[in-house]
Design a protein around this motif. Structure first.
Motif, short mmCIF file in Angstrom:
data_model
loop_
_atom_site.label_atom_id
_atom_site.label_comp_id
_atom_site.label_asym_id
_atom_site.label_seq_id
_atom_site.Cartn_x
_atom_site.Cartn_y
_atom_site.Cartn_z
N ASN A 107 44.42 38.05 28.99
CA ASN A 107 43.33 37.21 29.47
C ASN A 107 43.08 37.56 30.93
OD1 ASN A 107 42.90 35.64 27.06
ND2 ASN A 107 44.83 34.62 27.50
N VAL A 108 41.87 38.04 31.22
CA VAL A 108 41.50 38.47 32.57
C VAL A 108 40.39 37.57 33.07
CG1 VAL A 108 40.71 40.38 34.00
CG2 VAL A 108 42.14 40.84 31.99
N ASP A 109 40.56 37.01 34.27
CA ASP A 109 39.57 36.12 34.87
C ASP A 109 38.75 36.89 35.90
OD1 ASP A 109 40.73 34.07 33.39
OD2 ASP A 109 42.11 33.56 35.00
N PHE A 110 37.41 36.75 35.82
CA PHE A 110 36.51 37.51 36.69
C PHE A 110 35.75 36.59 37.65
CE2 PHE A 110 37.23 40.49 33.30
CZ PHE A 110 37.05 41.75 33.86
N GLY A 111 35.58 37.10 38.87
CA GLY A 111 34.66 36.52 39.83
C GLY A 111 35.02 35.16 40.39
N SER A 112 34.04 34.58 41.08
CA SER A 112 34.26 33.31 41.77
C SER A 112 34.49 32.15 40.82
CB SER A 112 33.06 33.00 42.67
OG SER A 112 31.86 32.91 41.90
N SER A 113 33.95 32.25 39.61
CA SER A 113 34.13 31.17 38.63
C SER A 113 35.39 31.33 37.81
CB SER A 113 32.93 31.11 37.69
OG SER A 113 32.89 32.28 36.86
N GLN A 114 36.07 32.48 37.98
CA GLN A 114 37.28 32.77 37.20
C GLN A 114 37.02 32.68 35.70
OE1 GLN A 114 40.93 33.39 38.70
NE2 GLN A 114 39.17 34.39 39.65
N LYS A 115 35.88 33.19 35.27
CA LYS A 115 35.54 33.19 33.85
C LYS A 115 36.49 34.12 33.11
CE LYS A 115 31.63 33.37 30.66
NZ LYS A 115 30.15 33.53 30.54
N SER A 116 37.07 33.63 32.03
CA SER A 116 38.13 34.36 31.34
C SER A 116 37.60 35.20 30.19
CB SER A 116 39.18 33.37 30.81
OG SER A 116 40.28 34.06 30.25
N PHE A 117 38.13 36.41 30.06
CA PHE A 117 37.77 37.33 28.99
C PHE A 117 39.04 37.88 28.35
CE2 PHE A 117 34.07 37.18 31.59
CZ PHE A 117 32.99 37.40 30.75
N THR A 153 30.10 36.32 43.77
CA THR A 153 30.63 37.52 44.42
C THR A 153 30.33 38.81 43.66
OG1 THR A 153 32.78 37.08 43.35
CG2 THR A 153 32.49 36.29 45.61
N LEU A 154 29.62 38.69 42.54
CA LEU A 154 29.28 39.87 41.74
C LEU A 154 28.21 40.70 42.44
CD1 LEU A 154 29.44 41.45 39.00
CD2 LEU A 154 27.59 39.96 38.20
N LEU A 180 38.97 40.30 40.06
CA LEU A 180 39.52 39.96 38.75
C LEU A 180 40.99 39.59 38.92
CD1 LEU A 180 41.47 42.42 37.47
CD2 LEU A 180 39.26 43.52 37.23
N SER A 181 41.48 38.80 38.03
CA SER A 181 42.89 38.41 38.09
C SER A 181 43.45 38.28 36.69
CB SER A 181 43.06 37.10 38.86
OG SER A 181 42.36 36.04 38.21
N LEU A 182 44.74 38.60 36.56
CA LEU A 182 45.47 38.40 35.32
C LEU A 182 46.89 38.05 35.69
CD1 LEU A 182 46.19 41.82 33.58
CD2 LEU A 182 45.06 41.67 35.79
N GLY A 183 47.40 36.99 35.10
CA GLY A 183 48.71 36.51 35.49
C GLY A 183 48.73 36.24 36.99
N VAL A 185 48.43 38.46 39.31
CA VAL A 185 47.77 39.56 40.01
C VAL A 185 46.31 39.23 40.27
CG1 VAL A 185 47.01 41.96 39.81
CG2 VAL A 185 49.30 41.30 39.04
N THR A 186 45.84 39.42 41.51
CA THR A 186 44.43 39.29 41.85
C THR A 186 44.00 40.55 42.58
OG1 THR A 186 44.52 36.87 42.05
CG2 THR A 186 42.71 38.00 43.16
N LEU A 187 42.90 41.15 42.13
CA LEU A 187 42.35 42.35 42.74
C LEU A 187 40.95 42.04 43.26
CD1 LEU A 187 43.36 45.01 40.05
CD2 LEU A 187 44.40 44.70 42.32
N GLU A 188 40.63 42.52 44.45
CA GLU A 188 39.32 42.30 45.06
C GLU A 188 38.47 43.56 44.97
OE1 GLU A 188 38.50 39.37 45.99
OE2 GLU A 188 40.47 38.39 46.04
N ASN A 189 37.16 43.34 44.89
CA ASN A 189 36.19 44.44 44.94
C ASN A 189 36.53 45.56 43.96
OD1 ASN A 189 33.81 45.61 45.96
ND2 ASN A 189 34.97 46.88 47.40
N VAL A 190 36.71 45.19 42.72
CA VAL A 190 37.02 46.14 41.65
C VAL A 190 35.73 46.58 40.97
CG1 VAL A 190 38.20 46.45 39.44
CG2 VAL A 190 39.28 45.13 41.26
N SER A 191 35.60 47.88 40.75
CA SER A 191 34.44 48.41 40.02
C SER A 191 34.75 48.43 38.52
CB SER A 191 34.11 49.83 40.49
OG SER A 191 33.72 49.83 41.84
N PHE A 192 33.84 47.93 37.71
CA PHE A 192 34.00 47.94 36.25
C PHE A 192 32.62 47.94 35.61
CE2 PHE A 192 34.03 43.57 37.74
CZ PHE A 192 33.20 42.89 36.86
N GLY A 193 32.59 48.07 34.30
CA GLY A 193 31.34 48.16 33.58
C GLY A 193 30.84 46.81 33.10
#
Length: 439
Positions: A107-117, A153-154, A180-183, A185-193
């Protein structure tokens, strides 16, 4: 993924593609009466098949020799990824799976809202993506989507797009940046599709997107990979990751992934007991040489060997049709309707994969699939005769790695495998360890 890090994909196709396979044979409308007994392939077809295998073996040998003699220097022996006190790791991060072990995800959370995918862990590709909120395909409507409304922040990169063709299905869209964050771990300014086009192949798949753990050289997006970001943002100090893929039916708890280190308790004899096998990086995938396959102790005729991709994103054993036929012929009562095979549900045939002189057993519990007839006698075989790559290569999914603890290292390092202390035939957690020491 019953056959996940060991979905054996011995393959042949016409275009360069990634090994992730969001696909499983549909047996919902199968009429068992339409199945036929299997027969050996025609001699001419078998000769063509053997010629392609011989050419692939010769190419592997030439390239392996070239890699050991380049610059007139011997290649250094791989060093086991022993943990040091100062090494940074992510710590264990929980994995989940569907009841049939078709997919394993974080489960990976993205952005300021921490929306989970839900993102599938995929060693068969290097790119990360999630569906875009602008995607109107059925495959996107069936999953969570992401867009500007989900995160302040997107940001979008200037006209940078991507298009990826997998062994089954394709996606395309734009490159974006966000956190993005998982567990822990939080990473800033990550490039993804952010995928605006997602083929229907993904509709029924229980994950939203992909977390690519393959070689940087395999990246289609041409941006820093997830592992690159872990290193550059000083989350981990070593390009190492270990994955424990559980079997849901064992009810032994969920699996886990750890980045930057390994769990020594999962290795019988500790890290120094790891065994190494040379990588074939022709396809920029985690590919090693399979020496043979044994069926109830007898060779299946793979003596010339095959290249196999260790792929955590593949749920089946996918191999060229003639090789699939070889593996099923010794199983009494096997039926087929082409690329898919059906075997007696009570089969007790034992398969072993041989790498060098080492043998690793695969239980029927992992390659016997769902029941397909009213009498509960015939089951889907999770070993499929389907080509997924232009080179004669296999991809091993969860079936193999549910039995072993594996360590992956790009040249001059190698794939490592060692038995888990829990790999008895009824319960064998799966571990993958990736050790990136050179690119």
């Amino acid at each position: 993924m019953r056959l996940l890090a060991s979905a054996l994909c011995l393959a042949a196709c016409l275009v360069p593609i990634k090994a992730f396979v969001p696909w499983r044979p549909d047996v919902s409308d199968l009429d068992p009466a339409t199945l036929h007994a299997i027969k050996p392939p025609p001699p001419a077809a078998l000769r063509r098949h053997n010629l392609q295998i011989s050419r692939a073996a010769a190419k592997f040998t030439r390239r392996a020799h070239a890699s050991t003699t380049s610059n007139s220097r011997p290649v250094a022996r791989p060093v086991a990824p022993l943990a040091r006190r100062e090494d940074k790791t992510s710590g264990p991060i929980g994995l989940s799976s569907d009841p049939n072990d078709i997919s394993y995800w974080v489960n990976v959370d993205f952005g300021s809202s921490q929306k989970s995918f839900r993102l599938v862990l995929d060693t068969g590709s290097a790119d990360t993506w999630v569906p875009s909120s602008e995607c109107i395909a059925q495959s996107c409507l069936a999953h969570r989507t992401y867009g500007p409304g989900d995160s302040s922040t997107l940001t979008f990169t200037d006209n940078k797009t991507f298009s990826i063709k997998y062994a089954s299905g394709n996606v395309e869209g734009s490159i974006v940046n966000d956190s993005l964050s998982l567990g822990p771990v939080t990473l800033e300014n990550v490039s993804f599709g952010l995928a605006t086009v997602v083929s229907d192949d993904f509709t029924a798949f229980p994950v939203d997107g992909i977390l690519g753990l393959g070689f940087p050289s395999a990246s289609v997006q041409k941006v820093p990979t997830f592992l690159d970001n872990l290193i550059s943002q000083q989350i981990i100090t070593k390009r190492v990751f270990g994955v424990h893929l559980h079997r849901s039916s064992d009810a032994a708890g969920n699996g886990s992934v750890i980045f930057g280190g390994i769990d020594s308790s999962r290795i019988e004899g500790g890290p120094t007991a790891l065994k190494y096998y040379s990588l074939n990086t022709t396809s920029h995938l985690w590919s090693i040489r399979l020496s043979d396959v044994l069926i109830d102790g007898k060779s299946a005729g793979f003596e010339e060997g095959r290249n196999v991709v260790i792929d955590t994103g593949t749920a089946l054993v996918l191999i060229p049709p003639d090789d699939a036929l070889k593996l099923h012929q010794p199983i009494s009562g096997t039926r087929s309707n082409g690329q898919t095979f059906y075997i007696p549900c009570n089969t007790n045939v034992r398969l072993k994969l041989r790498f060098g002189s080492d043998e690793y057993e695969i239980s029927p519990k992992d390659y016997v699939g769902d029941v397909v007839d009213a009498g509960n006698n015939l089951c889907l075989s999770l070993i499929v005769g389907r080509s997924v790559n232009r080179i004669w290569e296999g991809c091993t999914g969860s079936l193999f790695n549910q039995n072993e603890y594996d360590d992956f290292s790009p040249p001059p390092n190698c794939l490592n495998s060692i038995r888990s202390p829990h790999n008895n035939q009824d319960h064998h957690p799966q571990w993958l360890v990736a050790f990136f020491s050179a690119f």
